[in-house]
Scaffold this motif. Sequence first.
Motif, PDB file in Angstrom:
ATOM      1  N   PRO A 170      29.274  23.180  25.141  1.00 53.23           N
ATOM      2  CA  PRO A 170      30.617  22.750  24.808  1.00 53.23           C
ATOM      3  C   PRO A 170      31.306  21.793  25.715  1.00 53.23           C
ATOM      4  N   PHE A 171      32.007  20.788  25.575  1.00 49.94           N
ATOM      5  CA  PHE A 171      32.515  19.841  26.253  1.00 49.94           C
ATOM      6  C   PHE A 171      33.791  19.094  25.737  1.00 49.94           C
ATOM      7  N   GLU A 172      34.412  18.563  26.264  1.00 52.47           N
ATOM      8  CA  GLU A 172      35.594  17.824  25.924  1.00 52.47           C
ATOM      9  C   GLU A 172      35.335  16.335  26.538  1.00 52.47           C
ATOM     10  N   LEU A 173      35.776  15.395  25.889  1.00 53.55           N
ATOM     11  CA  LEU A 173      35.427  14.013  26.179  1.00 53.55           C
ATOM     12  C   LEU A 173      36.068  13.607  27.690  1.00 53.55           C
ATOM     13  N   VAL A 174      36.944  14.195  27.975  1.00 51.79           N
ATOM     14  CA  VAL A 174      37.712  13.723  29.489  1.00 51.79           C
ATOM     15  C   VAL A 174      36.686  14.615  30.404  1.00 51.79           C
ATOM     16  N   ASP A 175      35.671  15.423  29.876  1.00 51.42           N
ATOM     17  CA  ASP A 175      34.807  16.028  31.017  1.00 51.42           C
ATOM     18  C   ASP A 175      33.757  14.838  31.587  1.00 51.42           C
ATOM     19  N   THR A 176      33.385  14.054  30.607  1.00 50.38           N
ATOM     20  CA  THR A 176      32.344  12.909  30.879  1.00 50.38           C
ATOM     21  C   THR A 176      30.963  13.536  31.398  1.00 50.38           C
ATOM     22  N   GLU A 177      30.850  15.082  31.466  1.00 51.84           N
ATOM     23  CA  GLU A 177      29.649  15.561  31.633  1.00 51.84           C
ATOM     24  C   GLU A 177      29.532  16.651  31.040  1.00 51.84           C
ATOM     25  N   THR A 178      28.207  17.324  30.758  1.00 54.17           N
ATOM     26  CA  THR A 178      28.070  18.826  30.226  1.00 54.17           C
ATOM     27  C   THR A 178      26.571  18.974  30.511  1.00 54.17           C
ATOM     28  N   ARG A 179      26.021  20.096  30.135  1.00 50.51           N
ATOM     29  CA  ARG A 179      24.974  20.510  30.390  1.00 50.51           C
ATOM     30  C   ARG A 179      24.041  20.772  29.096  1.00 50.51           C
ATOM     31  N   ALA A 180      22.708  20.402  28.967  1.00 56.71           N
ATOM     32  CA  ALA A 180      22.093  20.519  27.710  1.00 56.71           C
ATOM     33  C   ALA A 180      20.721  21.124  28.018  1.00 56.71           C
ATOM     34  N   TRP A 181      20.276  21.649  26.935  1.00 58.04           N
ATOM     35  CA  TRP A 181      18.912  22.367  27.224  1.00 58.04           C
ATOM     36  C   TRP A 181      17.899  21.967  26.055  1.00 58.04           C
ATOM     37  N   ILE A 182      16.454  22.223  26.381  1.00 54.44           N
ATOM     38  CA  ILE A 182      15.403  22.026  25.643  1.00 54.44           C
ATOM     39  C   ILE A 182      14.749  23.234  25.546  1.00 54.44           C
ATOM     40  N   ASP A 183      14.491  24.067  24.374  1.00 57.93           N
ATOM     41  CA  ASP A 183      13.924  25.052  24.314  1.00 57.93           C
ATOM     42  C   ASP A 183      12.749  24.932  23.600  1.00 57.93           C
ATOM     43  N   TYR A 184      11.573  24.720  24.235  1.00 57.92           N
ATOM     44  CA  TYR A 184      10.283  24.029  23.544  1.00 57.92           C
ATOM     45  C   TYR A 184       9.157  24.984  23.881  1.00 57.92           C
ATOM     46  N   ASP A 185       8.397  25.669  23.044  1.00 53.89           N
ATOM     47  CA  ASP A 185       7.032  26.305  23.380  1.00 53.89           C
ATOM     48  C   ASP A 185       7.408  27.526  24.410  1.00 53.89           C
ATOM     49  N   ASN A 186       8.370  28.167  23.964  1.00 50.42           N
ATOM     50  CA  ASN A 186       8.801  29.400  24.903  1.00 50.42           C
ATOM     51  C   ASN A 186       9.171  29.231  26.224  1.00 50.42           C
ATOM     52  N   LYS A 187       9.485  27.791  26.540  1.00 54.02           N
ATOM     53  CA  LYS A 187      10.275  27.545  27.778  1.00 54.02           C
ATOM     54  C   LYS A 187      11.381  26.702  27.932  1.00 54.02           C
ATOM     55  N   LYS A 188      12.353  27.060  28.436  1.00 50.71           N
ATOM     56  CA  LYS A 188      13.684  26.517  28.696  1.00 50.71           C
ATOM     57  C   LYS A 188      13.675  25.482  29.778  1.00 50.71           C
ATOM     58  N   HIS A 189      14.330  24.374  29.262  1.00 44.30           N
ATOM     59  CA  HIS A 189      14.527  23.405  30.446  1.00 44.30           C
ATOM     60  C   HIS A 189      15.895  22.804  30.565  1.00 44.30           C
ATOM     61  N   GLY A 190      16.562  22.748  31.535  1.00 41.23           N
ATOM     62  CA  GLY A 190      18.019  22.659  31.682  1.00 41.23           C
ATOM     63  C   GLY A 190      18.195  21.326  32.020  1.00 41.23           C
ATOM     64  N   TYR A 191      19.335  20.442  31.923  1.00 39.37           N
ATOM     65  CA  TYR A 191      19.790  19.344  32.075  1.00 39.37           C
ATOM     66  C   TYR A 191      21.104  18.968  32.396  1.00 39.37           C
ATOM     67  N   ASP A 192      21.469  18.004  33.499  1.00 35.43           N
ATOM     68  CA  ASP A 192      22.511  17.630  33.706  1.00 35.43           C
ATOM     69  C   ASP A 192      22.833  16.590  32.757  1.00 35.43           C
ATOM     70  N   THR A 193      23.986  16.285  31.986  1.00 35.73           N
ATOM     71  CA  THR A 193      24.151  15.063  31.392  1.00 35.73           C
ATOM     72  C   THR A 193      25.521  14.492  31.658  1.00 35.73           C
ATOM     73  N   THR A 194      25.630  13.093  31.632  1.00 34.99           N
ATOM     74  CA  THR A 194      26.982  12.414  31.635  1.00 34.99           C
ATOM     75  C   THR A 194      26.773  11.572  30.597  1.00 34.99           C
ATOM     76  N   PHE A 195      28.203  11.433  30.250  1.00 34.96           N
ATOM     77  CA  PHE A 195      28.616  10.501  29.199  1.00 34.96           C
ATOM     78  C   PHE A 195      29.721   9.407  29.470  1.00 34.96           C
ATOM     79  N   LEU A 196      29.739   8.216  28.725  1.00 34.80           N
ATOM     80  CA  LEU A 196      31.032   7.478  28.901  1.00 34.80           C
ATOM     81  C   LEU A 196      31.091   6.739  27.646  1.00 34.80           C
ATOM     82  N   GLU A 197      32.364   6.164  27.359  1.00 36.08           N
ATOM     83  CA  GLU A 197      32.575   5.339  26.221  1.00 36.08           C
ATOM     84  C   GLU A 197      33.123   4.103  26.649  1.00 36.08           C
TER      85      GLU A 197
END
Length: 210
Positions: A170-197
């Motif tokens: 979960p994020f708000e637009l004012v945050d400009t960043e959040t965390r995201a995950w890939i759960d694939y083949d029984n392995k979890k991979h975490g990523y820091d993400t940045t967004f802008l408009e």
Amino acid sequence: MPLYKTLIPNSQTTVKIWKIDESFDDLLKPIFLKPESLNRVLGMKSELHQRGFLSVRHLLAEFGYTDSDLFYDDNGKPHLKDGKHISITHSFTFSGVVVSENVVGIDIEKQRDKIGIIAHKFMDYENQYLNRDADDYIRKLTVVWCIKESLYKLFATPGLSFLQHTLVIPFELVDTETRAWIDYDNKKHGYDTTFLEFEGFTCAFALPIS
């Protein structure tokens, strides 16, 4: 137009964004394309796609690279000959390139209402916190899409599903960043993400959690 925006999220990573308002000829003149790239761009039916392709080569030049420094693997993922990681995107009148010492993905999308029609195809978990009736729903939906597209590009694994294998915290637009995950083949991979408009577009990029 010259370079539109440069972002430096960390000392190993640089993002550059180009606003495409030049003509095809003006974009083509200053750069050298290897034969296969020239054939590819001349074979494109849409001038918008041609200009997007050429603007990416201008962004490469901003990093000190040429078209010859770029190649693609069998999954269509771009690589640089010097071993640095690269990700590329273009949408209508904007293009973007990110170069990093780490695996990375980037995406730019135009904010359009029709993304709501396909939301069920790329979102599950995110429905728990996105409000369809909120004024910023389409903007948030575009952020989610851009983040997931960035994850897809950096993971570059056949069979990866936006719906089944990725989630955005979960994020708000004012945050400009959040965390995201890939759960694939029984392995979890975490990523820091940045967004802008900017100018009705959304850009997001993802890097491994540091």
